[in-house]
Write a protein that holds these residues in place. Structure first.
Motif, PDB file in Angstrom:
ATOM      1  N   LYS A 158       0.840  -1.203   0.000  1.00 55.84           N
ATOM      2  CA  LYS A 158       0.000   0.000   0.000  1.00 55.84           C
ATOM      3  C   LYS A 158       0.880   1.260   0.000  1.00 55.84           C
ATOM      4  O   LYS A 158       0.658   2.199  -0.767  1.00 55.84           O
ATOM      5  N   ALA A 159       1.928   1.247   0.840  1.00 54.04           N
ATOM      6  CA  ALA A 159       2.833   2.411   0.941  1.00 54.04           C
ATOM      7  C   ALA A 159       3.610   2.615  -0.366  1.00 54.04           C
ATOM      8  O   ALA A 159       3.803   3.748  -0.818  1.00 54.04           O
ATOM      9  N   LEU A 160       4.066   1.511  -0.984  1.00 55.48           N
ATOM     10  CA  LEU A 160       4.840   1.601  -2.225  1.00 55.48           C
ATOM     11  C   LEU A 160       3.988   2.116  -3.385  1.00 55.48           C
ATOM     12  O   LEU A 160       4.474   2.840  -4.246  1.00 55.48           O
ATOM     13  N   ARG A 161       2.694   1.724  -3.414  1.00 55.09           N
ATOM     14  CA  ARG A 161       1.805   2.188  -4.493  1.00 55.09           C
ATOM     15  C   ARG A 161       1.653   3.697  -4.473  1.00 55.09           C
ATOM     16  O   ARG A 161       1.513   4.337  -5.499  1.00 55.09           O
ATOM     17  N   ARG A 162       1.707   4.286  -3.258  1.00 57.10           N
ATOM     18  CA  ARG A 162       1.461   5.727  -3.109  1.00 57.10           C
ATOM     19  C   ARG A 162       2.740   6.563  -3.107  1.00 57.10           C
ATOM     20  O   ARG A 162       2.684   7.775  -3.239  1.00 57.10           O
ATOM     21  N   CYS A 163       3.900   5.908  -2.946  1.00 56.06           N
ATOM     22  CA  CYS A 163       5.130   6.704  -2.723  1.00 56.06           C
ATOM     23  C   CYS A 163       5.730   7.248  -4.021  1.00 56.06           C
ATOM     24  O   CYS A 163       5.482   6.738  -5.110  1.00 56.06           O
ATOM     25  N   ASP A 164       6.547   8.303  -3.868  1.00 48.98           N
ATOM     26  CA  ASP A 164       7.286   8.896  -4.987  1.00 48.98           C
ATOM     27  C   ASP A 164       8.733   8.413  -4.987  1.00 48.98           C
ATOM     28  O   ASP A 164       9.376   8.359  -6.024  1.00 48.98           O
ATOM     29  N   VAL A 165       9.231   8.081  -3.775  1.00 52.25           N
ATOM     30  CA  VAL A 165      10.618   7.597  -3.624  1.00 52.25           C
ATOM     31  C   VAL A 165      10.630   6.405  -2.673  1.00 52.25           C
ATOM     32  O   VAL A 165      10.006   6.451  -1.607  1.00 52.25           O
ATOM     33  N   ALA A 166      11.332   5.341  -3.060  1.00 57.78           N
ATOM     34  CA  ALA A 166      11.524   4.186  -2.166  1.00 57.78           C
ATOM     35  C   ALA A 166      13.019   3.965  -1.993  1.00 57.78           C
ATOM     36  O   ALA A 166      13.759   3.898  -2.977  1.00 57.78           O
ATOM     37  N   ILE A 167      13.459   3.901  -0.751  1.00 62.16           N
ATOM     38  CA  ILE A 167      14.891   3.726  -0.452  1.00 62.16           C
ATOM     39  C   ILE A 167      15.095   2.382   0.252  1.00 62.16           C
ATOM     40  O   ILE A 167      14.491   2.130   1.308  1.00 62.16           O
ATOM     41  N   GLY A 168      15.923   1.527  -0.339  1.00 62.20           N
ATOM     42  CA  GLY A 168      16.210   0.216   0.255  1.00 62.20           C
ATOM     43  C   GLY A 168      17.493   0.276   1.063  1.00 62.20           C
ATOM     44  O   GLY A 168      18.556   0.542   0.522  1.00 62.20           O
ATOM     45  N   VAL A 206      15.368  -9.919  -0.191  1.00 60.19           N
ATOM     46  CA  VAL A 206      14.539  -9.284  -1.223  1.00 60.19           C
ATOM     47  C   VAL A 206      13.160  -9.040  -0.606  1.00 60.19           C
ATOM     48  O   VAL A 206      12.405  -9.977  -0.344  1.00 60.19           O
ATOM     49  N   LEU A 207      12.844  -7.768  -0.351  1.00 60.57           N
ATOM     50  CA  LEU A 207      11.603  -7.413   0.343  1.00 60.57           C
ATOM     51  C   LEU A 207      10.520  -6.939  -0.616  1.00 60.57           C
ATOM     52  O   LEU A 207       9.342  -6.957  -0.282  1.00 60.57           O
ATOM     53  N   VAL A 208      10.954  -6.450  -1.790  1.00 58.61           N
ATOM     54  CA  VAL A 208       9.994  -5.889  -2.750  1.00 58.61           C
ATOM     55  C   VAL A 208      10.033  -6.718  -4.030  1.00 58.61           C
ATOM     56  O   VAL A 208      11.065  -6.790  -4.699  1.00 58.61           O
ATOM     57  N   SER A 209       8.896  -7.346  -4.352  1.00 59.41           N
ATOM     58  CA  SER A 209       8.827  -8.205  -5.545  1.00 59.41           C
ATOM     59  C   SER A 209       8.628  -7.379  -6.811  1.00 59.41           C
ATOM     60  O   SER A 209       8.276  -6.185  -6.748  1.00 59.41           O
ATOM     61  N   SER A 210       8.828  -8.006  -7.966  1.00 53.03           N
ATOM     62  CA  SER A 210       8.599  -7.344  -9.265  1.00 53.03           C
ATOM     63  C   SER A 210       7.170  -6.834  -9.355  1.00 53.03           C
ATOM     64  O   SER A 210       6.912  -5.742  -9.877  1.00 53.03           O
ATOM     65  N   GLN A 211       6.232  -7.625  -8.829  1.00 50.16           N
ATOM     66  CA  GLN A 211       4.810  -7.253  -8.854  1.00 50.16           C
ATOM     67  C   GLN A 211       4.580  -5.944  -8.109  1.00 50.16           C
ATOM     68  O   GLN A 211       3.851  -5.059  -8.572  1.00 50.16           O
ATOM     69  N   GLY A 239      20.956  -6.257  -3.163  1.00 44.83           N
ATOM     70  CA  GLY A 239      19.750  -5.436  -3.352  1.00 44.83           C
ATOM     71  C   GLY A 239      18.516  -6.011  -2.688  1.00 44.83           C
ATOM     72  O   GLY A 239      18.366  -7.221  -2.568  1.00 44.83           O
ATOM     73  N   CYS A 240      17.598  -5.121  -2.234  1.00 50.11           N
ATOM     74  CA  CYS A 240      16.378  -5.602  -1.577  1.00 50.11           C
ATOM     75  C   CYS A 240      15.135  -5.407  -2.448  1.00 50.11           C
ATOM     76  O   CYS A 240      14.023  -5.657  -2.000  1.00 50.11           O
ATOM     77  N   PHE A 241      15.317  -4.944  -3.694  1.00 47.66           N
ATOM     78  CA  PHE A 241      14.238  -4.894  -4.680  1.00 47.66           C
ATOM     79  C   PHE A 241      14.530  -5.978  -5.717  1.00 47.66           C
ATOM     80  O   PHE A 241      15.665  -6.076  -6.209  1.00 47.66           O
ATOM     81  N   GLU A 242      13.527  -6.762  -6.087  1.00 50.13           N
ATOM     82  CA  GLU A 242      13.739  -7.857  -7.039  1.00 50.13           C
ATOM     83  C   GLU A 242      14.191  -7.333  -8.407  1.00 50.13           C
ATOM     84  O   GLU A 242      14.884  -8.019  -9.149  1.00 50.13           O
TER      85      GLU A 242
END
Length: 398
Positions: free
Chosen positions: A254-264, A274-279, A299-302
């Motif tokens: 929910k937070a990622l759908r609304r955010c402008d910047v994501a920092i891993g 890996v916390l954030v999937s391709s989906q 990296g923690c993003f797929e």
């Protein structure tokens, strides 16, 4: 007839242990600082001010010509601080103490004299067994500055570079957003304009300093971490209540759908989780920015793929990814001053103690950074990682 009484008691006449006064004699250090050969590495271990403090204590510093240029320090700055400058790389590696930011290459180790001391980063993830075998053949004593511990048990070099990486991640995101490829949003509290939404994964040092910078620029910040203690600590350090959550997929999506910047900024033991999937990335806003600070650990993003300072970004699902592993090298002067502040007291202390051998005996934190002692592997983690035999440093030194 009475025997004359002895001026000494029976106890005093017995053989006594000899008491010798052991003095710590000051030692003169001879430090060599080569020019970094690694691609895009512009940092240097000692600033001219640090060199000035070290030479004022009677030590010698030999610097390869141009070693400080990447961090905006000229050869003249160093000669005025009391350093000697040479163009001869062999001469630098021939010094008894070699100081480097990056670990030396195998070709550089060949130039080092036997029984020398090497102080640099180790970067265990990038190393091969051959590196340690080559150091062992030359009976080199090697210290990894990322393993050196402070009196409070923290790792000063890691913390210092993490602070820079945290602040940089927000500055880089604001640059990308303003660029032609970005979504044209600006960090800042502009009246009547909703603030930029920033999601930070990880509540460690990188996460804390990223949050501090983002909040300072007026952003709305959400921090995710599975450690409640870390989340509690970050709120207390930042001195304000903010959105914190454990890594629950529903909340994170929910937070990622609304955010402008994501920092891993999450680290793992062998690899970053890996916390954030391709989906999840596919569902993010088009033009949103991902800064994966954990990329040096996988990296923690797929969707993260390694990039360089030359070409730092790429797009996937319309989301801009920045995945440069060595973020502090983007600010070489700040990073050099920061590293120099850590090295200088240790070098002066080694001189005061009469050499590294004595310092290792007295300083547990410095001893923690030691991974090779006269060619003997003394770090258990390195030994396990590369399937090599290691010895306990406490048995080797005392």
């Amino acid at each position: 007839m009475n025997q004359p009484s002895s001026p000494f008691s029976k106890q005093q006449l017995l053989p006594q242990e000899e008491k010798l006064e052991v003095l710590r004699q000051k030692g003169e250090l001879f430090i060599g600082i080569p020019k970094e050969s690694q691609y895009q590495e512009k940092r240097i271990c000692l600033t001219p001010d640090a060199v000035s403090a070290i030479t004022a204590h009677g030590h010698r510093v030999l610097i390869e010509s141009g070693a400080g240029e990447g961090a905006s320090f000229s050869d003249l700055d160093y000669t005025q601080a009391g350093a000697e400058i040479t163009r001869d790389t062999k001469k630098i590696f021939g010094c008894p103490i070699i100081l480097k930011v990056e670990p030396p290459t195998l070709a550089e180790i060949d130039l080092i004299n036997p029984q020398s001391t090497l102080i640099s980063a180790l970067q265990i993830k990038t190393q091969q067994k051959e590196y340690f075998e080559t150091l062992a053949k030359k009976r080199i004593t090697a210290i990894a500055f990322e393993y050196i511990r402070d009196e409070d048990g923290s790792y000063p070099a890691v913390r210092s570079l993490s602070e820079i990486a945290g602040i940089s991640s927000v500055l880089i995101a604001s640059e990308i957003m303003a660029a032609s490829e970005g979504n044209g949003l600006m960090f800042g509290s502009i009246s009547g304009v909703p603030p930029v939404e920033v999601v930070i994964l990880g509540a460690g040092t990188v996460g804390e300093f990223a949050a501090r910078s983002a909040l300072g620029l007026g952003a709305n910040v959400k921090i995710f971490d599975n450690s409640i203690t870390k989340l509690r600590k970050i709120q207390s350090h930042l001195g304000r209540p903010l959105y914190t959550s454990t890594l629950q997929p529903k909340n994170l999506s929910k937070a990622l759908r609304r955010c402008d910047v994501a920092i891993g900024a999450v680290r793992g033991k062998d690899r970053a989780p890996v916390l954030v999937s391709s989906q999840m990335v596919e569902n993010m806003k088009k033009g949103a920015v991902i800064i994966d600070v954990s990329i040096d650990m996988g990296g923690c993003f797929e969707t993260s793929e390694l990039t360089s300072h030359k070409k730092p970004t790429y797009q996937k699902y319309g989301v801009i990814h920045y995945a440069v592993p060595n973020i502090p090298a983007r600010y070489p002067k700040t990073a050099s001053i920061s590293i120099s502040n850590i090295f200088t007291p240790y070098l002066l202390k080694i001189g005061e103690d009469g050499g590294l051998e004595n310092s290792l005996r007295y300083d547990k934190g410095l001893r923690n950074g030691l991974y090779m002692y006269h060619g003997i592997l003394s770090n258990h983690t390195v030994g396990e990682w590369f399937g090599m035999k290691s010895s306990d440093i406490n048995f080797l030194i005392f």
